[in-house]
Design a protein around this motif. Structure first.
Motif, PDB file in Angstrom:
ATOM      1  N   THR A 128       0.872  -0.968   0.232  1.00 25.54           N
ATOM      2  CA  THR A 128       0.011   0.216  -0.386  1.00 25.54           C
ATOM      3  C   THR A 128       0.478   1.240   0.013  1.00 25.54           C
ATOM      4  O   THR A 128       1.982   1.561   1.094  1.00 25.54           O
ATOM      5  CB  THR A 128      -1.461   0.045   1.360  1.00 25.54           C
ATOM      6  OG1 THR A 128      -1.825  -1.267   1.175  1.00 25.54           O
ATOM      7  CG2 THR A 128      -2.088   1.136   1.182  1.00 25.54           C
ATOM      8  N   GLU A 129       0.549   2.173  -0.898  1.00 29.16           N
ATOM      9  CA  GLU A 129       1.254   3.469  -0.870  1.00 29.16           C
ATOM     10  C   GLU A 129       0.252   4.794  -1.359  1.00 29.16           C
ATOM     11  O   GLU A 129      -0.960   4.221  -1.516  1.00 29.16           O
ATOM     12  CB  GLU A 129       2.230   3.092  -2.200  1.00 29.16           C
ATOM     13  CG  GLU A 129       1.841   2.902  -3.293  1.00 29.16           C
ATOM     14  CD  GLU A 129       2.705   2.844  -4.341  1.00 29.16           C
ATOM     15  OE1 GLU A 129       2.419   3.592  -5.694  1.00 29.16           O
ATOM     16  OE2 GLU A 129       4.095   3.005  -3.869  1.00 29.16           O
ATOM     17  N   GLU A 130       0.888   5.195  -0.944  1.00 29.17           N
ATOM     18  CA  GLU A 130       0.144   7.131  -1.017  1.00 29.17           C
ATOM     19  C   GLU A 130       0.609   7.320  -2.073  1.00 29.17           C
ATOM     20  O   GLU A 130       1.548   7.519  -2.197  1.00 29.17           O
ATOM     21  CB  GLU A 130       0.555   7.514   0.553  1.00 29.17           C
ATOM     22  CG  GLU A 130      -0.621   8.989   0.399  1.00 29.17           C
ATOM     23  CD  GLU A 130      -0.618  10.536   1.256  1.00 29.17           C
ATOM     24  OE1 GLU A 130      -0.268  10.752   1.284  1.00 29.17           O
ATOM     25  OE2 GLU A 130      -0.273   9.185   3.208  1.00 29.17           O
ATOM     26  N   VAL A 131      -0.692   7.908  -2.965  1.00 28.01           N
ATOM     27  CA  VAL A 131      -0.343   8.458  -3.971  1.00 28.01           C
ATOM     28  C   VAL A 131      -1.447   9.661  -4.089  1.00 28.01           C
ATOM     29  O   VAL A 131      -2.649  10.084  -3.372  1.00 28.01           O
ATOM     30  CB  VAL A 131      -1.577   7.796  -5.147  1.00 28.01           C
ATOM     31  CG1 VAL A 131      -1.064   8.095  -6.246  1.00 28.01           C
ATOM     32  CG2 VAL A 131      -0.163   6.298  -5.268  1.00 28.01           C
ATOM     33  N   LEU A 132      -0.514  11.314  -4.103  1.00 25.49           N
ATOM     34  CA  LEU A 132      -1.214  12.756  -4.239  1.00 25.49           C
ATOM     35  C   LEU A 132      -1.727  12.825  -6.213  1.00 25.49           C
ATOM     36  O   LEU A 132      -1.175  12.681  -6.769  1.00 25.49           O
ATOM     37  CB  LEU A 132      -0.208  13.396  -3.547  1.00 25.49           C
ATOM     38  CG  LEU A 132      -0.592  15.056  -3.965  1.00 25.49           C
ATOM     39  CD1 LEU A 132      -1.747  15.253  -3.726  1.00 25.49           C
ATOM     40  CD2 LEU A 132       0.304  15.513  -3.422  1.00 25.49           C
ATOM     41  N   VAL A 133      -2.985  12.755  -6.669  1.00 29.75           N
ATOM     42  CA  VAL A 133      -2.909  13.278  -7.356  1.00 29.75           C
ATOM     43  C   VAL A 133      -4.259  14.672  -7.581  1.00 29.75           C
ATOM     44  O   VAL A 133      -5.189  14.701  -6.667  1.00 29.75           O
ATOM     45  CB  VAL A 133      -3.893  11.789  -8.309  1.00 29.75           C
ATOM     46  CG1 VAL A 133      -4.836  12.629  -9.630  1.00 29.75           C
ATOM     47  CG2 VAL A 133      -3.593  10.891  -8.615  1.00 29.75           C
ATOM     48  N   PRO A 134      -3.607  15.535  -8.826  1.00 27.33           N
ATOM     49  CA  PRO A 134      -4.889  17.225  -8.302  1.00 27.33           C
ATOM     50  C   PRO A 134      -5.522  16.940  -9.312  1.00 27.33           C
ATOM     51  O   PRO A 134      -6.087  15.818 -10.258  1.00 27.33           O
ATOM     52  CB  PRO A 134      -2.952  17.882  -8.880  1.00 27.33           C
ATOM     53  CG  PRO A 134      -2.669  17.045  -9.818  1.00 27.33           C
ATOM     54  CD  PRO A 134      -2.151  15.976  -8.757  1.00 27.33           C
ATOM     55  N   VAL A 135      -6.583  17.626  -8.558  1.00 23.47           N
ATOM     56  CA  VAL A 135      -8.181  17.142  -9.177  1.00 23.47           C
ATOM     57  C   VAL A 135      -8.161  18.659  -9.463  1.00 23.47           C
ATOM     58  O   VAL A 135      -8.621  19.279  -8.649  1.00 23.47           O
ATOM     59  CB  VAL A 135      -8.649  16.485  -8.051  1.00 23.47           C
ATOM     60  CG1 VAL A 135     -10.268  16.446  -9.380  1.00 23.47           C
ATOM     61  CG2 VAL A 135      -8.749  14.724  -8.218  1.00 23.47           C
ATOM     62  N   GLN A 136      -9.245  19.196 -10.358  1.00 19.94           N
ATOM     63  CA  GLN A 136      -9.302  20.583 -10.844  1.00 19.94           C
ATOM     64  C   GLN A 136     -10.804  20.201  -9.913  1.00 19.94           C
ATOM     65  O   GLN A 136     -11.686  19.936 -10.740  1.00 19.94           O
ATOM     66  CB  GLN A 136      -9.180  21.147 -11.669  1.00 19.94           C
ATOM     67  CG  GLN A 136      -9.395  22.743 -11.885  1.00 19.94           C
ATOM     68  CD  GLN A 136      -8.394  23.398 -13.253  1.00 19.94           C
ATOM     69  OE1 GLN A 136      -7.929  22.508 -13.872  1.00 19.94           O
ATOM     70  NE2 GLN A 136      -8.505  24.681 -13.017  1.00 19.94           N
ATOM     71  N   VAL A 137     -11.188  21.640  -8.925  1.00 23.61           N
ATOM     72  CA  VAL A 137     -12.942  21.350  -8.822  1.00 23.61           C
ATOM     73  C   VAL A 137     -13.139  22.404  -8.869  1.00 23.61           C
ATOM     74  O   VAL A 137     -12.596  23.715  -9.213  1.00 23.61           O
ATOM     75  CB  VAL A 137     -12.868  21.016  -7.646  1.00 23.61           C
ATOM     76  CG1 VAL A 137     -12.964  19.234  -6.810  1.00 23.61           C
ATOM     77  CG2 VAL A 137     -11.619  21.987  -6.335  1.00 23.61           C
ATOM     78  N   SER A 138     -14.271  22.935  -8.803  1.00 27.19           N
ATOM     79  CA  SER A 138     -14.721  24.674  -9.406  1.00 27.19           C
ATOM     80  C   SER A 138     -16.373  24.177  -7.936  1.00 27.19           C
ATOM     81  O   SER A 138     -16.614  23.372  -7.886  1.00 27.19           O
ATOM     82  CB  SER A 138     -15.416  24.843 -10.703  1.00 27.19           C
ATOM     83  OG  SER A 138     -16.308  24.200 -11.365  1.00 27.19           O
ATOM     84  N   ARG A 139     -16.330  26.067  -8.308  1.00 26.03           N
ATOM     85  CA  ARG A 139     -17.863  25.945  -7.398  1.00 26.03           C
ATOM     86  C   ARG A 139     -18.557  26.911  -8.011  1.00 26.03           C
ATOM     87  O   ARG A 139     -17.196  28.272  -8.878  1.00 26.03           O
ATOM     88  CB  ARG A 139     -17.362  26.032  -6.299  1.00 26.03           C
ATOM     89  CG  ARG A 139     -16.484  27.390  -5.417  1.00 26.03           C
ATOM     90  CD  ARG A 139     -16.574  27.359  -3.996  1.00 26.03           C
ATOM     91  NE  ARG A 139     -15.596  28.268  -3.682  1.00 26.03           N
ATOM     92  CZ  ARG A 139     -15.576  29.392  -3.907  1.00 26.03           C
ATOM     93  NH1 ARG A 139     -17.041  29.616  -3.292  1.00 26.03           N
ATOM     94  NH2 ARG A 139     -14.900  30.794  -3.328  1.00 26.03           N
TER      95      ARG A 139
END
Length: 119
Positions: free
Chosen positions: A34-45
């Motif tokens: 198990t490893e931690e993965v950081l994935v950027p996700v663009q969100v808007s509001r």
């Protein structure tokens, strides 16, 4: 021929070969890491902006205190994470024969024929 005698001499010969025998066992073990993965996700509001302008037609504007209110629902993106297992690599356990050489040392016997004559 009279007086002729024959003897068959024998000897041991070494017959060397190979035989396949089990020398060990191998097992293919799969471990989950198990490893931690950081994935950027663009969100808007959504946000509210009030634009004001000049009142040109004042006949339709109600007079008195403003009691009417309107609710507006604002929306925002929310990251959703789904984890699934997908095939990533095929692994096969295979064996190969490695050539080598071994020396075999043993003792073999042979018969020696001697003729003894009485004098």
């Amino acid at each position: 021929m009279p007086g002729e005698h024959a003897v068959t001499r024998a000897e041991e010969r070494l017959d060397v070969g190979t035989e396949v025998i089990p020398v060990g066992r191998a097992r293919l073990v799969v471990e989950t890491i198990t490893e931690e993965v950081l994935v950027p996700v663009q969100v808007s509001r959504q946000r509210v902006r009030v634009e004001m302008g000049p009142a040109t037609d004042t006949s339709s504007v109600p007079r008195g205190p403003a009691t009417a209110s309107r609710w507006l629902t604002l929306y925002a993106d929310e990251p959703v994470v789904t984890v699934r297992s997908v095939p990533s690599e095929r692994v096969r356990l295979a064996t190969t024969w490695v050539p080598g050489e071994a020396e075999v040392r043993t003792t073999v016997a042979r018969e020696v024929v001697e003729v003894e004559t009485p004098n």
